[in-house]
Design a protein around this motif. Sequence first.
Motif, PDB file in Angstrom:
ATOM      1  N   GLY B  34       0.779  -1.242   0.000  1.00 58.48           N
ATOM      2  CA  GLY B  34       0.000   0.000   0.000  1.00 58.48           C
ATOM      3  C   GLY B  34       0.808   1.288   0.000  1.00 58.48           C
ATOM      4  N   LYS B  36       3.331   2.684   1.535  1.00 60.72           N
ATOM      5  CA  LYS B  36       4.338   2.974   2.544  1.00 60.72           C
ATOM      6  C   LYS B  36       4.265   2.042   3.740  1.00 60.72           C
ATOM      7  CE  LYS B  36       4.138   6.834   5.006  1.00 60.72           C
ATOM      8  NZ  LYS B  36       3.868   8.228   5.399  1.00 60.72           N
ATOM      9  N   TYR B  37       3.461   1.017   3.652  1.00 60.88           N
ATOM     10  CA  TYR B  37       3.279   0.130   4.792  1.00 60.88           C
ATOM     11  C   TYR B  37       3.949  -1.216   4.552  1.00 60.88           C
ATOM     12  CZ  TYR B  37      -0.165   3.705   5.413  1.00 60.88           C
ATOM     13  OH  TYR B  37      -0.765   4.920   5.533  1.00 60.88           O
ATOM     14  N   GLN B  74       8.105   1.655  18.459  1.00 60.43           N
ATOM     15  CA  GLN B  74       7.784   3.069  18.588  1.00 60.43           C
ATOM     16  C   GLN B  74       6.817   3.598  17.513  1.00 60.43           C
ATOM     17  OE1 GLN B  74       9.743   5.705  16.599  1.00 60.43           O
ATOM     18  NE2 GLN B  74       8.110   7.035  17.310  1.00 60.43           N
ATOM     19  N   PRO B  75       6.965   3.204  16.246  1.00 60.79           N
ATOM     20  CA  PRO B  75       6.035   3.748  15.240  1.00 60.79           C
ATOM     21  C   PRO B  75       4.570   3.434  15.537  1.00 60.79           C
ATOM     22  CG  PRO B  75       7.893   2.697  14.160  1.00 60.79           C
ATOM     23  CD  PRO B  75       8.018   2.376  15.621  1.00 60.79           C
ATOM     24  N   LEU B 268      -7.770   4.326   3.595  1.00 63.87           N
ATOM     25  CA  LEU B 268      -6.621   4.572   4.473  1.00 63.87           C
ATOM     26  C   LEU B 268      -6.633   5.995   5.006  1.00 63.87           C
ATOM     27  CD1 LEU B 268      -3.764   2.963   2.375  1.00 63.87           C
ATOM     28  CD2 LEU B 268      -4.710   2.093   4.501  1.00 63.87           C
ATOM     29  N   TYR B 269      -7.513   6.842   4.454  1.00 59.69           N
ATOM     30  CA  TYR B 269      -7.463   8.263   4.784  1.00 59.69           C
ATOM     31  C   TYR B 269      -8.303   8.609   6.008  1.00 59.69           C
ATOM     32  CZ  TYR B 269      -5.041   8.649   0.409  1.00 59.69           C
ATOM     33  OH  TYR B 269      -4.109   8.500  -0.582  1.00 59.69           O
ATOM     34  N   ARG B 274      -5.948   5.544  12.052  1.00 59.11           N
ATOM     35  CA  ARG B 274      -4.747   5.646  11.227  1.00 59.11           C
ATOM     36  C   ARG B 274      -3.968   4.346  11.213  1.00 59.11           C
ATOM     37  NH1 ARG B 274      -3.243  10.289   8.870  1.00 59.11           N
ATOM     38  NH2 ARG B 274      -3.629  12.217  10.000  1.00 59.11           N
ATOM     39  N   TYR B 276      -0.297   3.001  11.170  1.00 58.85           N
ATOM     40  CA  TYR B 276       1.044   3.488  11.461  1.00 58.85           C
ATOM     41  C   TYR B 276       2.081   2.571  10.844  1.00 58.85           C
ATOM     42  CZ  TYR B 276      -1.808   5.798  14.968  1.00 58.85           C
ATOM     43  OH  TYR B 276      -2.775   6.516  15.583  1.00 58.85           O
ATOM     44  N   ASN B 279       8.135   5.374   8.902  1.00 58.34           N
ATOM     45  CA  ASN B 279       8.108   6.318   7.789  1.00 58.34           C
ATOM     46  C   ASN B 279       9.485   6.469   7.155  1.00 58.34           C
ATOM     47  OD1 ASN B 279       5.465   8.392   7.659  1.00 58.34           O
ATOM     48  ND2 ASN B 279       5.645   7.122   9.481  1.00 58.34           N
ATOM     49  N   PRO B 280       9.537   6.455   5.826  1.00 57.35           N
ATOM     50  CA  PRO B 280      10.826   6.710   5.183  1.00 57.35           C
ATOM     51  C   PRO B 280      11.185   8.184   5.369  1.00 57.35           C
ATOM     52  CG  PRO B 280       9.084   6.637   3.542  1.00 57.35           C
ATOM     53  CD  PRO B 280       8.441   6.307   4.861  1.00 57.35           C
ATOM     54  N   ILE B 281      12.463   8.484   5.439  1.00 60.67           N
ATOM     55  CA  ILE B 281      12.863   9.890   5.561  1.00 60.67           C
ATOM     56  C   ILE B 281      13.153  10.414   4.168  1.00 60.67           C
ATOM     57  CG2 ILE B 281      14.560  11.461   6.587  1.00 60.67           C
ATOM     58  CD1 ILE B 281      14.735   8.992   8.718  1.00 60.67           C
ATOM     59  N   GLN B 282      12.133  10.959   3.568  1.00 54.91           N
ATOM     60  CA  GLN B 282      12.233  11.361   2.171  1.00 54.91           C
ATOM     61  C   GLN B 282      11.489  12.670   1.976  1.00 54.91           C
ATOM     62  OE1 GLN B 282      13.617   9.570  -0.387  1.00 54.91           O
ATOM     63  NE2 GLN B 282      13.468   7.397   0.078  1.00 54.91           N
ATOM     64  N   GLU B 300       6.106   9.578  -0.701  1.00 60.11           N
ATOM     65  CA  GLU B 300       7.199  10.533  -0.604  1.00 60.11           C
ATOM     66  C   GLU B 300       8.497   9.934  -1.123  1.00 60.11           C
ATOM     67  OE1 GLU B 300       5.462  13.387   2.909  1.00 60.11           O
ATOM     68  OE2 GLU B 300       6.780  11.775   3.517  1.00 60.11           O
TER      69      GLU B 300
END
Lengths: 372, 421
Positions: B34, B36-37, B74-75, B268-269, B274, B276, B279-282, B300
């Motif tokens: 999906g 980013k998951y 943590q996420p 998903l919105y 939500r 979780y 998250n990529p750092i982009q 991203e």
Amino acid sequence: MKDTLGIIYAAEDDTQIREITKKRSIAALPFGGRYRLIDFTLSNMVNSGIKNIGIITQNNYASLVDHLGTGKEWDLNRKREGLSILSPFAVNDSIGWYKGSIDALHSAMGFIKKGNEKYVLISGTHMLCNMNFNECQNFHIEKGADITVIYKEEDIRKDKLKKYTLLQTDEDGKVTDIEAYPSIPKSNKISMKMYLLEKELLEYLIEEASARGYEDFVKDIIIKKIGKLKVYGYPYKGYLARIDSINTYYRYSMELLKKEVRDELFYREGLIYTRIKDEVPAKYSDNALVKNCLVADGCIIEGEIENCILFRGVRISKGAKIKNSIIFQECEIEENAVLDHVILDKKVVVKRGRTLIGTENYPVAITKGEVI
Amino acid sequence: MIKKECIAMLLAGGQGNRLGILTKDLAKPAVPFGGKYRIIDFTLSNCTNSGIDTVGVLTQYRPLKLNAYIGTGQPWDLDRVNGGVYILPPYIKGKKGEWYKGTANAIYQNIEFIEQYDPKYVLILSGDHIYKMDYSSMIKYHVEKEADCSIAVINVPLKEASRFGIMNTDNNNKIYEFEEKPKNPKSTKASMGIYVFSWDILKKYLQEDELDPNSEKDFGKNIIPKMLNDGKNMYAYCFDGYWKDVGTIQSYFEANMDLLENPPIFDLYDIKWRIYGRNPIQTPHYIGNNCKINKSIITEGCEVLGNVYHSVLFSGVVVGEGSEIKDCVIMPNAKIGRKVKLSNVVVGEGAVIKDNCTIGYGDIKPNVLYPNIYSSGITVIASGIEISRDTIIGKNVVVEKSNFDIKYLESGEYLSEEEVS
């Protein structure tokens, strides 16, 4: 970067960007689709190996504190050292409002003295770059400098002289003169307002200046000490975005649409970290039309966008046409609205069929939460 | 330890064979999904959103990436002072030590872990489903019914019912019979593999089952039938939201495509629930000057200069100028060159497809080596490999290694790592 304490001066003067800093300090100003200005300095410090960072805040710091949280996104939620937010509070003779940068640093003296670091790096937040400070530290040590000022050589724009602090240096890089906001420029070395010095020296200089009732770190300390101390200028050669007015904010934002600028600013020496929002990827509908745009996660795009920067969670409805604009987090643009050269602050709603048009030199800026 | 009313045990040890090379070097729950998951994000987010703050994740198949992904939890807000997320691999106990032999055995081997929290109820989950579900209402239901075991069920079409474990219930949703993949299903209530047990009862059954040499040590095959046989109080908890088992290439692909519909089949919105993940750092993604992007989700860090239609692009994907991506799932950091045409392709993490390739066009022929896994027309490119320029690849093809000199792969071919070619 060994043995260095980071001080971020987030109490900068922001009168030129009032529309979008009314409800936040400039350090918390959103930039580049998902960042805030402070992310750059903070990430640069972290990427350079600084582990203990204090942030001096002044006005409207609620959104800044909210943004930084425990500092975990910058890996600064540490047991030893980490992130400290130094907000103004009334102590002794102070009334909770800094008279100037010296007063602010003086108020932070407890924090500064507590650290065991040998060096201290002081930086503001509105000079956006991707820099590793280690080279600067090596330079500082090699030259045997007392204070190193980071500068960048740039073409001087006459109309912006009021904002420049210019350095003059000799061949060795030693600073021979500094002029803040001169009317006739004598060099093109513009200070980036980043300073490296030994912590003990800083403590002494601040105490001394404070005792004499001085207010400004640059005018009353740095400039006055030229000749008495070894002040050196370190040239930064990478990309720099100097955000000091709504125009520069708009111009540098739009430059992000160039790949080479993104590569320089976001990836050159290290990644730029920011607060995570757990947004969903952006979604494009069947009617979406997109050209030359930077789009953050959480956006839903059903209309047309061209040359735009969209922050997280923006909704663009069908038939809306948006050009050359910067749209902050969670704005909603309803059907058939038309925007050109516009900056919308957070959570602005543009109702169905409305039109807003600015110009390149004078983009229309709408404050947070407005309904148009 | 502080007593917990309910803790969750998440079975994440399955190999996921039917996902083919997608699970070649990582466990099924760690497969990206999906945009980013990863698959496990849905179950972990459900736990957090349902107020369950203690989760044991049972792993044994290629756990490295999954372990690294879960980290401190943590996420998902599962880094807790009391409780939190724990990775539970099999371990040596005294002279004995063994792999998890079945789902029930996996829980049996972790009785000690569960007992630390002295829970009243234990929620058993699997890490390979995509859905949003409030487990707290299921637990509430379990308590209200004074059940020994509650099983979440979802209505499936009658003709598909024979693919599932089916619960036959009375009007009150009390289960009187369980049939695994019945030829003539009597009901359409399919088990979702989500169970709430009263812990004292489950513990007793796990201990008994362990001693039974004929047992396969499986919840569906042994524990549930045994409990029914003994006349235990078992209830079906009906769930009517979106739920997808992403156990096959086809269903994995479909579930990704379900995110693209408008209005979405699976939303998903929804900010109240939500999902979780790490998250990529982009940076935000960039869309170029001459491209059309429709009916797609883009994450991203992407840099898109070509056309994208009806596809899912994960973070950091690059699509070169003049390329056309249609009905594809492109995993993180894959690089697609210029003038590449892709249709019905799953591109693995970090794969590189050079200029002028055409992939996913041709006859429909099932895969020669694994016709059961790759038959729905989807071509799969393994993670990290490189497809050289001008290559033409058909449908149902699997490319497991970089293709070097091979410029043409007909539909159904399998370019395997072992093959010496």
